[in-house]
Design a protein around this motif. Structure first.
Motif, short mmCIF file in Angstrom:
data_model
loop_
_atom_site.label_atom_id
_atom_site.label_comp_id
_atom_site.label_asym_id
_atom_site.label_seq_id
_atom_site.Cartn_x
_atom_site.Cartn_y
_atom_site.Cartn_z
N LYS A 8 35.96 27.22 29.78
CA LYS A 8 37.33 27.32 30.29
C LYS A 8 37.69 28.77 30.54
N PRO A 9 38.41 29.04 31.64
CA PRO A 9 38.86 30.41 31.88
C PRO A 9 39.86 30.84 30.81
N THR A 10 39.88 32.11 30.50
CA THR A 10 40.75 32.62 29.45
C THR A 10 42.15 32.92 29.95
N GLY A 11 42.37 32.83 31.25
CA GLY A 11 43.68 33.15 31.80
C GLY A 11 43.83 34.63 32.12
N GLN A 12 42.85 35.44 31.76
CA GLN A 12 42.89 36.86 32.06
C GLN A 12 42.60 37.09 33.52
N GLN A 13 43.32 38.03 34.12
CA GLN A 13 43.04 38.42 35.49
C GLN A 13 42.32 39.75 35.49
N ILE A 14 41.37 39.86 36.40
CA ILE A 14 40.63 41.11 36.55
C ILE A 14 40.93 41.65 37.93
N ASN A 15 41.40 42.87 37.99
CA ASN A 15 41.63 43.53 39.28
C ASN A 15 40.32 44.17 39.72
N VAL A 16 39.83 43.75 40.88
CA VAL A 16 38.56 44.26 41.39
C VAL A 16 38.85 45.17 42.57
N GLU A 17 38.32 46.38 42.51
CA GLU A 17 38.49 47.33 43.60
C GLU A 17 37.26 47.31 44.48
N LEU A 18 37.46 47.24 45.78
CA LEU A 18 36.36 47.21 46.75
C LEU A 18 36.58 48.35 47.74
N SER A 19 35.76 49.39 47.63
CA SER A 19 35.89 50.53 48.53
C SER A 19 35.45 50.13 49.94
N ASP A 20 35.89 50.89 50.94
CA ASP A 20 35.50 50.62 52.33
C ASP A 20 33.98 50.70 52.49
N GLU A 21 33.36 51.67 51.83
CA GLU A 21 31.91 51.84 51.95
C GLU A 21 31.16 50.63 51.40
N ILE A 22 31.54 50.15 50.25
CA ILE A 22 30.88 48.99 49.64
C ILE A 22 31.21 47.72 50.42
N ALA A 23 32.41 47.63 50.96
CA ALA A 23 32.83 46.44 51.72
C ALA A 23 31.97 46.23 52.96
N GLU A 24 31.37 47.29 53.50
CA GLU A 24 30.50 47.16 54.67
C GLU A 24 29.25 46.35 54.35
N GLY A 25 28.80 46.38 53.11
CA GLY A 25 27.63 45.62 52.71
C GLY A 25 26.34 46.28 53.11
N VAL A 26 25.24 45.72 52.64
CA VAL A 26 23.90 46.20 52.95
C VAL A 26 23.06 44.98 53.31
#
Length: 108
Positions: A8-26
């Motif tokens: 079961k999920p704990t109800g905690q939220q995690i804020n995930v940061e995605l930079s423009d460079e990483i968002a481009e993917g490989v």
């Protein structure tokens, strides 16, 4: 602890940061996996026809527990993909390249 309670999920939220460079993917068309007692190492590789070397474009190191969760998440996502777009035809095996991959094939 019962299996259902553990998942079961704990109800905690995690804020995930995605930079423009990483968002481009490989782009990767091959993955190689190794493991030890404490970790899994996944190398994402790009093979290009006519190029003698394949390059590791990204290496991800994860715990065995996380590897198992990743496997379940990939399975779930592949099932959803196939329901939406149809069965993946060539999901088995590595990309096929000629035996002399990277050598000289043609003349100009």
């Amino acid at each position: 602890m019962a299996e259902q309670e553990k998942d079961k999920p704990t109800g905690q939220q995690i804020n995930v940061e995605l930079s423009d460079e990483i968002a481009e993917g490989v782009y990767s068309n091959l993955a190689m996996i190794a493991h030890s007692q404490s970790e899994f190492v996944v190398d994402f590789i790009r093979l290009m026809p006519g190029v003698p070397k394949a390059k590791v474009k990204s290496r991800i190191i994860i715990t065995p527990d996380h590897a198992k969760r990743l496997l379940a998440a990939l399975k779930d996502n592949i099932e959803k993909y196939e329901m939406a777009f149809g069965k993946i035809q060539n999901g088995q095996g590595a990309p096929e390249f000629p035996l002399n991959f990277g050598g000289t094939l043609g003349e100009a």
